[in-house]
Enzyme design. Structure first.
Site, mmCIF file in Angstrom:
data_model
loop_
_atom_site.group_PDB
_atom_site.id
_atom_site.type_symbol
_atom_site.label_atom_id
_atom_site.label_comp_id
_atom_site.label_asym_id
_atom_site.label_seq_id
_atom_site.Cartn_x
_atom_site.Cartn_y
_atom_site.Cartn_z
ATOM 1 N N SER A 20 0.994 -1.399 -0.052
ATOM 2 C CA SER A 20 0.074 -0.015 -0.134
ATOM 3 C C SER A 20 0.818 1.305 -0.025
ATOM 4 C CB SER A 20 -0.818 0.052 1.179
ATOM 5 O OG SER A 20 -1.832 -0.943 1.324
ATOM 6 N N GLU A 147 5.004 -3.269 -13.173
ATOM 7 C CA GLU A 147 4.811 -3.064 -11.709
ATOM 8 C C GLU A 147 4.785 -4.432 -11.033
ATOM 9 O OE1 GLU A 147 1.189 -1.200 -10.445
ATOM 10 O OE2 GLU A 147 1.564 -1.714 -8.408
ATOM 11 N N CYS A 387 -25.390 -1.491 -13.664
ATOM 12 C CA CYS A 387 -25.253 -3.131 -13.605
ATOM 13 C C CYS A 387 -26.353 -3.590 -12.469
ATOM 14 C CB CYS A 387 -23.924 -3.639 -13.168
ATOM 15 S SG CYS A 387 -23.804 -5.202 -14.133
ATOM 16 N N HIS A 513 -20.541 -0.913 -17.319
ATOM 17 C CA HIS A 513 -20.058 -0.270 -16.273
ATOM 18 C C HIS A 513 -19.338 0.833 -16.920
ATOM 19 C CE1 HIS A 513 -20.110 -3.353 -12.917
ATOM 20 N NE2 HIS A 513 -20.393 -4.177 -14.161
ATOM 21 N N GLU A 515 -18.055 3.179 -15.458
ATOM 22 C CA GLU A 515 -17.007 3.784 -14.651
ATOM 23 C C GLU A 515 -15.655 3.494 -15.185
ATOM 24 O OE1 GLU A 515 -19.194 1.546 -13.834
ATOM 25 O OE2 GLU A 515 -18.507 0.102 -12.403
#
Ligand code: GLN
Length: 540
Positions: A20, A147, A387, A513, A515
């Site tokens: 994180s 990554e 959705c 979706h 987004e």
């Protein structure tokens, strides 16, 4: 500035000390800076877990599952990559240990290894190297940024670090390792501490990898002495110790990395020119709007993973993009759908200027979502259903307007007498869970003169999907007669993709979706218009 004539450069980003630290954001920020200098960049995430993809993972485990154009279910970091770069990612941009092993085992069964003993080195590491270099084939990109998920020292990430060691050796100055660490501040000692960074780099060295650049996450600025100390102990140049200070928005990180010269140091180490600065005008104007909103609005996000903002990452980011276009700060109130009851409905919703009902699976919290829809419909509050959110909107309408009290989705109630939402025909025979939903981009035709048509200003769009259930077309005529219009239809399969209410200021549900497609450079029109309408509602 501009496109490289010779071969692709590879940048590896590893992490140490803790998880994180924001490796995904650092990778995306560096990619943004290189892109802003005219280079073609892609970012890839290698995840050391054994699942084939995060599609089968509970959001509590892993946050949102992000879906690409080509239908890969991927890590949420790919969402950041797309939002920062405004270029699509694909299957090849997210690789897991599960995928690597599956491919090696398939080859072994086919007899491709010609009697060899199949081992982690070289077979697994070769497969990892292949997946990394695949993106550089065809000279489509100047830079591939890879990554590595997890933290150095984890047992799972060992083969990945070994693959990087080999590639560094083979590629020489065509590649670079950036290691992200934590420099904690101990308030008792009033000091930043470098020891965890030193240990983390030592672990890298044990595996034979010397990081070229250290990005040090910290809550306080790194002074010259700290930089020198880290450089000395970790065998890097002092100008390659980059500070990554805590900030309140991920969108500031490219600018902070620019101030810290992460792009310049990277280019210099790869023997590339640094004379022309990156073109960040649009990015900066986005940031300035983000930081100086002229108004604010509160929107309720109704879902069942409210403890975990990461579960709705792309929706939250899309609302931020849309807020910026409207020069408005969008305050999101997370509402747990399981806690909504007829008794507390009014109290829960009273302060809100808009309601977004989130996607989801299974019946936990569905009745709360349905109550929310009813409240938004009856009180004419802007409503956006995504959705499962759209499916709930149709169930509510069927129950309370069409007088079908038993109406439901067969996902929640397989024996309902009114299956308004039903499993798709081709889904019926599927028993395997992973990667088998209706996934990725599909076309949708928008009916002219609908609200949706005005918002998109187009009649042909494509949007990304992730579902097994869909509107049961048997009921469509009745819905439309009562004012719920199917304003978007998939032309090949005649599936309802968008619905809207004609006697409501803003009530739209989408089976896809949106987004996943909102980016800083191109905020999604549905979110932009939804936020605009919420602002108008709040002014009333
Ligand atoms: N569970 C629903 C379906 O499978 C909705 C999925 C979703 O919201 N992504 O159709």
């Amino acid at each position: 500035m501009g496109t490289l004539k010779d071969s692709t450069k590879y940048i590896f980003v590893t992490g140490g000390v803790t998880s994180s630290l924001g490796k995904g954001i650092i990778s995306a920020s560096l990619a943004k800076l290189l892109q802003a200098r005219g280079y073609r960049v892609t970012i890839q995430k290698l995840d050391p877990y054994i699942n084939i993809d995060p599609g089968t993972l509970n959001p509590y485990e892993h946050g949102e599952c992000y879906v690409t154009e080509d239908g890969a279910e991927t890590d949420l970091d790919l969402g950041h990559y797309e939002r920062f770069l405004n270029t699509p990612t694909s299957q090849a941009n997210n690789v897991t240990t599960g995928k690597i092993y599956q491919s090696v085992i398939d080859k072994e069964r086919r007899g491709d290894y010609l009697g060899e003993t199949v081992q982690v080195i070289p077979h697994i590491t070769d497969e990892i190297k292949h997946c990394i270099q695949l993106l550089g084939e065809n000279k489509q990109y100047d830079f591939v940024i890879t990554e590595i998920g997890g933290t150095v020292g984890d047992i799972e990430s060992l083969p990945y670090i070994e693959a990087i060691r080999q590639l560094r050796w083979e590629m020489g100055r065509r590649s670079l390792v950036i290691h992200l660490t934590l420099v904690p501040y101990l308030s008792a000692a009033k000091e930043l501490k470098t020891k965890p960074t030193q240990h983390s780099v030592k672990t890298m060295l044990e595996y034979g990898v010397q990081p070229d650049i250290l990005v040090c996450r910290s809550e306080k600025p790194l002074n010259e002495n700290i930089r020198k100390k880290i450089a000395l102990f970790c065998n890097v140049d002092a100008n390659s110790v980059i500070e990554s200070i805590d900030t309140n928005s991920i969108y500031k990180v490219p600018v902070l990395m620019r101030e810290e010269k992460l792009d310049k140091v990277t280019l210099r180490k790869l023997n590339l020119p640094v004379s022309t600065p990156p073109e960040l005008e649009n990015w900066k104007s986005f940031l300035s709007k983000l930081e100086n909103p002229k108004k604010d609005v509160v929107i309720g996000l109704v879902g069942k993973y409210v403890e975990l903002m990461d579960a709705y990452k792309s929706i939250i980011e899309s609302l931020i993009h849309a807020g910026t276009v409207n020069e408005c700060k969008v305050n999101i109130k997370m509402i747990h759908s399981e806690h909504i009851t007829p008794d507390n409905l009014e109290n829960t919703m009273r302060e809100l200027s808009g309601l977004l009902v989130a996607p989801g699976f299974g019946d936990r919290g569905v009745e709360g979502k349905i109550l929310t829809v009813r409240y938004a419909r009856e009180n004419k509050i802007p409503f956006f259903g995504i959705c499962l959110g759209m499916q709930c909107a149709m169930i509510e309408f069927a129950r309370n307007v069409l007088n079908l009290p038993e109406a439901h989705s067969t996902e929640m109630n397989p024996s309902t007498s009114d299956p308004i939402i039903d499993i798709m025909e081709e889904q019926k025979k599927i028993t395997i869970k992973g990667g088998t939903m209706r996934l990725g981009a599909y076309p949708c035709n928008i009916k002219e003169n609908t609200k949706t048509n005005k918002i998109y200003n187009k009649t042909n769009i494509t949007e990304r999907h992730r579902h097994r259930y869909e509107v049961n077309n048997k009921y469509l005529e009745t819905f439309e007669k009562h004012g719920m219009i199917a304003s978007g239809i998939n032309p090949q399969a005649d599936l309802v993709e968008i619905i809207e209410l004609d006697n409501h200021p803003w009530f739209i549900g989408v089976q896809f979706h949106p987004e996943y497609k909102s980016t800083v450079a191109s905020p999604h029109p549905l979110f932009v218009d939804f936020v605009r309408e919420c602002i108008a509602y709040s002014g009333k």
